[in-house]
Design a protein around this motif. Structure first.
Motif, mmCIF file in Angstrom:
data_model
loop_
_atom_site.group_PDB
_atom_site.id
_atom_site.type_symbol
_atom_site.label_atom_id
_atom_site.label_comp_id
_atom_site.label_asym_id
_atom_site.label_seq_id
_atom_site.Cartn_x
_atom_site.Cartn_y
_atom_site.Cartn_z
ATOM 1 N N ASP A 185 -46.139 29.769 -33.249
ATOM 2 C CA ASP A 185 -45.996 29.443 -34.535
ATOM 3 C C ASP A 185 -44.965 28.818 -35.340
ATOM 4 O OD1 ASP A 185 -44.355 31.597 -34.908
ATOM 5 O OD2 ASP A 185 -46.025 33.173 -35.652
ATOM 6 N N GLU A 186 -44.988 29.191 -36.549
ATOM 7 C CA GLU A 186 -43.954 28.486 -37.309
ATOM 8 C C GLU A 186 -42.326 29.232 -37.192
ATOM 9 O OE1 GLU A 186 -44.160 25.706 -39.611
ATOM 10 O OE2 GLU A 186 -46.097 25.586 -38.391
ATOM 11 N N SER A 187 -42.541 30.238 -36.551
ATOM 12 C CA SER A 187 -41.448 30.898 -36.215
ATOM 13 C C SER A 187 -40.784 30.539 -35.049
ATOM 14 C CB SER A 187 -41.540 32.654 -36.302
ATOM 15 O OG SER A 187 -42.288 32.955 -35.143
ATOM 16 N N GLY A 188 -41.399 29.713 -34.390
ATOM 17 C CA GLY A 188 -41.063 29.343 -33.195
ATOM 18 C C GLY A 188 -41.403 30.108 -31.967
ATOM 19 N N ARG A 220 -57.830 27.859 -39.835
ATOM 20 C CA ARG A 220 -57.616 29.030 -40.943
ATOM 21 C C ARG A 220 -56.518 29.819 -40.593
ATOM 22 N NH1 ARG A 220 -62.739 32.706 -39.919
ATOM 23 N NH2 ARG A 220 -61.859 34.148 -41.440
ATOM 24 N N ASN A 221 -55.976 30.491 -41.741
ATOM 25 C CA ASN A 221 -54.785 31.270 -41.485
ATOM 26 C C ASN A 221 -54.966 32.634 -42.146
ATOM 27 O OD1 ASN A 221 -54.374 30.525 -44.180
ATOM 28 N ND2 ASN A 221 -52.561 29.726 -43.838
ATOM 29 N N ASP A 222 -56.054 33.096 -42.349
ATOM 30 C CA ASP A 222 -56.270 34.512 -43.318
ATOM 31 C C ASP A 222 -55.086 35.561 -42.739
ATOM 32 O OD1 ASP A 222 -58.240 32.657 -43.789
ATOM 33 O OD2 ASP A 222 -59.729 34.521 -42.691
ATOM 34 N N GLY A 223 -54.389 35.838 -43.591
ATOM 35 C CA GLY A 223 -53.153 37.051 -43.478
ATOM 36 C C GLY A 223 -52.131 36.563 -42.860
ATOM 37 N N TYR A 224 -52.080 35.496 -42.637
ATOM 38 C CA TYR A 224 -50.958 34.682 -41.984
ATOM 39 C C TYR A 224 -50.080 33.515 -42.559
ATOM 40 C CZ TYR A 224 -52.659 38.019 -38.176
ATOM 41 O OH TYR A 224 -52.923 39.034 -37.412
ATOM 42 N N PRO A 225 -50.114 33.474 -43.678
ATOM 43 C CA PRO A 225 -49.921 32.023 -44.272
ATOM 44 C C PRO A 225 -48.471 31.728 -44.145
ATOM 45 C CG PRO A 225 -49.915 33.668 -46.027
ATOM 46 C CD PRO A 225 -50.369 34.499 -44.812
ATOM 47 N N ALA A 226 -47.435 32.430 -43.812
ATOM 48 C CA ALA A 226 -46.272 32.005 -43.550
ATOM 49 C C ALA A 226 -45.943 31.566 -42.031
ATOM 50 C CB ALA A 226 -45.061 33.193 -43.892
ATOM 51 N N SER A 227 -46.935 32.215 -41.166
ATOM 52 C CA SER A 227 -46.912 31.825 -39.841
ATOM 53 C C SER A 227 -47.701 30.808 -39.283
ATOM 54 C CB SER A 227 -47.364 33.279 -39.011
ATOM 55 O OG SER A 227 -46.602 34.327 -39.222
ATOM 56 N N LEU A 228 -48.669 30.621 -39.978
ATOM 57 C CA LEU A 228 -49.734 29.387 -39.632
ATOM 58 C C LEU A 228 -49.994 28.609 -40.776
ATOM 59 C CD1 LEU A 228 -52.299 31.292 -37.757
ATOM 60 C CD2 LEU A 228 -50.362 30.213 -36.461
ATOM 61 N N LEU A 229 -49.915 27.189 -40.536
ATOM 62 C CA LEU A 229 -50.269 26.335 -41.851
ATOM 63 C C LEU A 229 -51.740 25.538 -41.211
ATOM 64 C CD1 LEU A 229 -46.898 24.515 -42.127
ATOM 65 C CD2 LEU A 229 -47.906 26.356 -43.478
ATOM 66 N N VAL A 230 -52.640 25.931 -42.126
ATOM 67 C CA VAL A 230 -53.930 25.046 -41.977
ATOM 68 C C VAL A 230 -53.647 23.509 -41.959
ATOM 69 C CG1 VAL A 230 -56.150 24.516 -42.962
ATOM 70 C CG2 VAL A 230 -55.140 26.727 -43.200
ATOM 71 N N ARG A 231 -54.282 23.090 -40.938
ATOM 72 C CA ARG A 231 -54.237 21.325 -40.513
ATOM 73 C C ARG A 231 -53.147 20.902 -39.765
ATOM 74 N NH1 ARG A 231 -56.109 21.724 -45.656
ATOM 75 N NH2 ARG A 231 -54.251 21.002 -46.578
ATOM 76 N N ARG A 232 -52.524 22.137 -39.161
ATOM 77 C CA ARG A 232 -51.273 21.829 -38.429
ATOM 78 C C ARG A 232 -51.647 22.108 -36.711
ATOM 79 N NH1 ARG A 232 -45.140 22.933 -39.735
ATOM 80 N NH2 ARG A 232 -45.788 21.270 -41.151
ATOM 81 N N LEU A 233 -51.232 21.177 -35.928
ATOM 82 C CA LEU A 233 -51.208 21.426 -34.473
ATOM 83 C C LEU A 233 -50.229 22.181 -34.054
ATOM 84 C CD1 LEU A 233 -51.597 17.646 -32.783
ATOM 85 C CD2 LEU A 233 -53.347 19.325 -33.115
ATOM 86 N N TYR A 234 -50.805 23.115 -33.117
ATOM 87 C CA TYR A 234 -49.878 24.283 -32.488
ATOM 88 C C TYR A 234 -49.880 24.165 -30.936
ATOM 89 C CZ TYR A 234 -49.177 26.324 -37.052
ATOM 90 O OH TYR A 234 -48.564 26.270 -38.373
ATOM 91 N N GLU A 235 -48.844 24.436 -30.086
ATOM 92 C CA GLU A 235 -49.134 24.576 -28.877
ATOM 93 C C GLU A 235 -49.405 25.866 -28.273
ATOM 94 O OE1 GLU A 235 -46.197 23.918 -24.636
ATOM 95 O OE2 GLU A 235 -45.281 23.934 -26.776
ATOM 96 N N ARG A 236 -50.525 25.905 -27.437
ATOM 97 C CA ARG A 236 -51.273 27.047 -27.236
ATOM 98 C C ARG A 236 -50.470 27.421 -25.762
ATOM 99 N NH1 ARG A 236 -57.365 27.280 -25.352
ATOM 100 N NH2 ARG A 236 -56.641 27.523 -23.484
ATOM 101 N N VAL A 237 -50.260 28.907 -25.434
ATOM 102 C CA VAL A 237 -49.653 29.368 -24.204
ATOM 103 C C VAL A 237 -50.794 30.144 -23.759
ATOM 104 C CG1 VAL A 237 -47.848 30.831 -23.384
ATOM 105 C CG2 VAL A 237 -47.241 29.459 -25.493
ATOM 106 N N PRO A 238 -50.806 29.523 -22.242
ATOM 107 C CA PRO A 238 -51.825 30.100 -21.344
ATOM 108 C C PRO A 238 -51.819 31.793 -21.423
ATOM 109 C CG PRO A 238 -51.436 28.284 -20.271
ATOM 110 C CD PRO A 238 -50.220 28.523 -21.731
#
Length: 77
Positions: free
Chosen positions: A47-50, A15-33
């Motif tokens: 996110d997409e901004s790095g 999901r990316n409700d409210g964050y369409p430029a920052s998060l792309l659905v079906r994309r893998l992202y690295e999680r930071v503890p």
């Protein structure tokens, strides 16, 4: 038997409700503890901004990748 190199280090965006430029659905992202964020129902992800930012946990599904895939992801960045 060896354990995966990094359990749940990566998350799949569902999901990316409210964050369409920052998060792309079906994309893998690295999680930071971030224990404080986790206690509040948030994940810190790169996110997409790095940059790493907080997003609702419900936007993601944790993914356990095999060691070789995790290493390939780390070196691809």
């Amino acid at each position: 038997m060896r354990k995966p190199a990094s359990t749940n280090r990566y998350v799949l965006c569902v999901r990316n409700d409210g964050y369409p430029a920052s998060l792309l659905v079906r994309r893998l992202y690295e999680r930071v503890p971030d224990r404080t964020a986790a206690a509040r129902g948030l994940f810190r992800v790169v996110d997409e901004s790095g940059g790493d930012y907080l997003y609702p946990e419900k936007f993601f599904v944790p993914i356990a990748l095999p060691g070789p895939v995790t290493r390939a992801m780390r070196t691809a960045a």
